[in-house]
Scaffold this active site. Structure first.
Site, PDB file in Angstrom:
ATOM      1  N   THR A  11       0.718  -1.180  -0.118  1.00 23.71           N
ATOM      2  CA  THR A  11       0.029  -0.016   0.100  1.00 23.71           C
ATOM      3  C   THR A  11       0.756   1.396   0.074  1.00 23.71           C
ATOM      4  O   THR A  11       1.152   2.090  -0.400  1.00 23.71           O
ATOM      5  CB  THR A  11      -1.175  -0.177   1.138  1.00 23.71           C
ATOM      6  OG1 THR A  11      -1.913  -1.227   1.407  1.00 23.71           O
ATOM      7  CG2 THR A  11      -1.873   1.673   1.232  1.00 23.71           C
ATOM      8  N   LYS A 100       6.593   3.068  12.353  1.00 19.90           N
ATOM      9  CA  LYS A 100       6.561   3.145  13.471  1.00 19.90           C
ATOM     10  C   LYS A 100       6.935   2.023  14.393  1.00 19.90           C
ATOM     11  O   LYS A 100       7.800   2.819  14.789  1.00 19.90           O
ATOM     12  CB  LYS A 100       5.269   3.536  14.240  1.00 19.90           C
ATOM     13  CG  LYS A 100       4.284   2.868  13.832  1.00 19.90           C
ATOM     14  CD  LYS A 100       3.103   2.639  13.073  1.00 19.90           C
ATOM     15  CE  LYS A 100       2.154   2.198  13.229  1.00 19.90           C
ATOM     16  NZ  LYS A 100       1.068   1.724  11.669  1.00 19.90           N
ATOM     17  N   GLU A 124       8.817  11.098   8.955  1.00 20.60           N
ATOM     18  CA  GLU A 124       7.174  12.132   9.528  1.00 20.60           C
ATOM     19  C   GLU A 124       5.684  11.131   8.884  1.00 20.60           C
ATOM     20  O   GLU A 124       5.815  11.273  10.086  1.00 20.60           O
ATOM     21  CB  GLU A 124       7.647  13.072   8.043  1.00 20.60           C
ATOM     22  CG  GLU A 124       6.650  14.059   8.232  1.00 20.60           C
ATOM     23  CD  GLU A 124       6.496  14.923   9.458  1.00 20.60           C
ATOM     24  OE1 GLU A 124       5.304  14.496  10.464  1.00 20.60           O
ATOM     25  OE2 GLU A 124       7.188  15.381   9.867  1.00 20.60           O
ATOM     26  N   VAL A 127       3.766   8.566  12.545  1.00 19.77           N
ATOM     27  CA  VAL A 127       3.047   8.866  13.277  1.00 19.77           C
ATOM     28  C   VAL A 127       2.428   9.839  12.812  1.00 19.77           C
ATOM     29  O   VAL A 127       0.860   8.650  13.509  1.00 19.77           O
ATOM     30  CB  VAL A 127       4.070  10.381  14.462  1.00 19.77           C
ATOM     31  CG1 VAL A 127       3.144  10.950  15.420  1.00 19.77           C
ATOM     32  CG2 VAL A 127       4.836   9.724  15.377  1.00 19.77           C
ATOM     33  N   GLY A 129       0.803   9.691   9.384  1.00 14.72           N
ATOM     34  CA  GLY A 129       0.653   9.028   8.146  1.00 14.72           C
ATOM     35  C   GLY A 129       1.186  10.643   7.438  1.00 14.72           C
ATOM     36  O   GLY A 129       1.622  10.990   7.368  1.00 14.72           O
ATOM     37  N   ILE A 131      -0.588  13.872   8.281  1.00 16.94           N
ATOM     38  CA  ILE A 131      -0.450  15.120   9.203  1.00 16.94           C
ATOM     39  C   ILE A 131       1.013  14.864   9.462  1.00 16.94           C
ATOM     40  O   ILE A 131       1.623  14.475   9.969  1.00 16.94           O
ATOM     41  CB  ILE A 131      -1.199  14.891  10.313  1.00 16.94           C
ATOM     42  CG1 ILE A 131      -2.451  14.160  10.064  1.00 16.94           C
ATOM     43  CG2 ILE A 131      -0.938  16.178  11.729  1.00 16.94           C
ATOM     44  CD1 ILE A 131      -3.605  13.583  11.018  1.00 16.94           C
ATOM     45  N   GLY A 182     -11.656  -2.243   4.650  1.00 11.67           N
ATOM     46  CA  GLY A 182      -9.788  -2.206   4.228  1.00 11.67           C
ATOM     47  C   GLY A 182      -9.954  -1.112   6.013  1.00 11.67           C
ATOM     48  O   GLY A 182      -8.236  -0.937   5.754  1.00 11.67           O
ATOM     49  N   LYS A 200       3.762   5.730  18.548  1.00 11.39           N
ATOM     50  CA  LYS A 200       3.406   6.656  17.981  1.00 11.39           C
ATOM     51  C   LYS A 200       3.628   7.750  19.037  1.00 11.39           C
ATOM     52  O   LYS A 200       4.593   9.081  18.759  1.00 11.39           O
ATOM     53  CB  LYS A 200       2.242   7.167  17.509  1.00 11.39           C
ATOM     54  CG  LYS A 200       1.841   6.627  16.152  1.00 11.39           C
ATOM     55  CD  LYS A 200       1.019   6.504  15.311  1.00 11.39           C
ATOM     56  CE  LYS A 200       0.811   5.681  14.339  1.00 11.39           C
ATOM     57  NZ  LYS A 200      -0.302   5.581  13.760  1.00 11.39           N
ATOM     58  N   GLY A 297      -3.674   6.221   4.965  1.00 16.31           N
ATOM     59  CA  GLY A 297      -4.188   6.272   3.880  1.00 16.31           C
ATOM     60  C   GLY A 297      -3.176   5.636   2.654  1.00 16.31           C
ATOM     61  O   GLY A 297      -1.677   6.301   3.248  1.00 16.31           O
TER      62      GLY A 297
END
Length: 397
Positions: A11, A100, A124, A127, A129, A131, A182, A200, A297
């Site tokens: 993914t 992570k 980055e 933690v 994703g 953001i 999912g 995280k 995602g």
């Protein structure tokens, strides 16, 4: 041209390749050089894939190729990710990851290894994703003492709590729904038991204190014991139950905690629903700040990984300073924190008052429910000993 290798074509790995291709023009302008994927490491074959000719099955091909400047790890797990990361850095290659589990356990080792060689190890996406949070902590907020970080750091559990609130469903039903869509893995343990959020908040706490916070030292409670009855009480109280990972500065230490909380509407995290994540930061000079967005995602996470790749290209001859040493931070006991508690018990109201004194009783059927005054965890534990029939207790904020 900057040539990179991507480890793992699942993914996140495929998302990294997609982001680099779709946004090639603007990425090239922002990085100052074109970035090209030369290799993709995976055990599988991908017949018909546009990048089929770049699939390799032997990591040594990547490690030994002097043209590869950056290795991007998107496999997950501790091994072989740790071995691949070490070998990449020892071979003179920069490293970026969304993993992570890897960073929570081996972050200071990999950072030090990279800095010794004027290389970069960036993470980055590990933690929040998609953001941005690590970069702001490392640059925009370096003038502040961070007094608190609290966040909804797991999209799976937040989706489940939202569905239980809106549909009135039981935990098992919502978990099956999340798996079907999912949002939850076949084995959801890391998410629903809070382990993902724990790693995280350990990473974030390590970065703000500059030492290593062992995630195994953080008291962690997931959402698997939350029931539709708990949700009904929360709704009646005008609150929502959310899995919150928190870290607070206590004197010269930090204390960290992962647990479900009953959030009031005044909480900045109260309205964060669905698969969205949010991170609240309180600085002694800045005050309050919020970082909100898609915490997971394929493309949001891949976007954060590619942002690290761009940052590395911009700093390819110098290490970006990250203050995180291997020295262990001894955490303060989270029981020093003060909260109100919502309690469900089979004990009588009289027994409750004998144990806790004046409390606020909540309308209930077939049990006793009440809200305590503000107290620390030590006092709550001591008073709870007088209630043998406790069914559930949830912190409030």
């Amino acid at each position: 041209m900057i040539k990179i290798a991507v480890l793992g074509y699942g993914t996140i790995g495929s998302g990294v390749v997609e982001v680099l291709e779709k946004n090639r023009g603007i990425i090239t302008r922002r990085a100052g050089e074109e970035i090209s994927v030369k290799y993709i490491l995976d055990l599988r074959e991908f017949p018909g894939d546009p990048y089929e000719d770049r699939i390799v099955h032997d990591y040594e091909i990547i490690r030994s190729d002097p043209e590869i400047m950056i290795v991007v790890e998107a496999m997950g797990g501790e091994e072989p990710a740790h071995t691949f990361a070490r070998n990449a850095i020892l071979a003179g290659k920069h490293f970026a990851t969304s993993n992570k589990a890897l960073i929570a356990k081996y972050g200071p080792e990999l950072i030090a290894l990279a800095q010794e060689r004027s290389l970069n190890c960036l993470f980055e996406a590990s933690v929040g994703g998609g953001i941005p949070i690590i970069r702001p902590l490392n640059s925009c907020l370096t003038a502040d003492v961070i007094e608190e970080i609290s966040g909804i750091l797991n999209g799976t559990t937040n989706y489940m709590m939202t569905e239980m609130t809106e549909e009135g469903s039981e935990f098992v039903e919502v978990l099956k729904d999340a798996q079907a869509k999912g949002f939850a893995e076949a084995d959801p343990t890391a998410d629903i038991e809070g382990y993902d959020a724990c790693r995280k908040i350990a990473i974030l706490t390590s970065l703000i204190c500059g030492k290593t916070v062992d995630y195994e030292d953080i008291p962690t409670e997931g959402i698997s014991n939350i029931t539709a009855t708990d949700i009904k009480y929360a709704t009646a109280l005008g609150r929502k139950i959310k899995l919150i990972a928190s870290s607070f500065k206590v004197g010269d230490k930090y204390c960290a905690l992962v647990a479900p909380f009953l959030l009031a509407p005044s909480s900045p995290l109260h309205g964060v629903d669905g698969v969205f994540n949010a991170i609240f930061v309180k600085g002694n000079m800045l005050g309050d700040a919020m970082f909100y967005g898609s915490g997971a995602g394929k493309l949001p996470t891949a976007s954060a990984v590619v942002a690290d790749v761009v940052d590395i290209v911009r700093h390819k001859n110098v290490s970006i300073t990250l203050q995180w040493t291997a020295e262990k931070m001894e955490l303060a006991d989270c029981r020093c924190l003060k909260y109100q508690y919502f309690v469900r018990t089979a004990d009588s109201a009289k027994t409750v008052e004998e144990a806790f004194g004046p409390v606020t009783f909540v309308s209930s059927e077939g049990e006793t429910a009440f809200i305590t005054p503000v107290m620390d965890g030590y006092e709550f534990e001591a008073r709870s000993a007088g209630l043998p029939g406790i069914i559930k207790s949830i912190r409030m904020r």
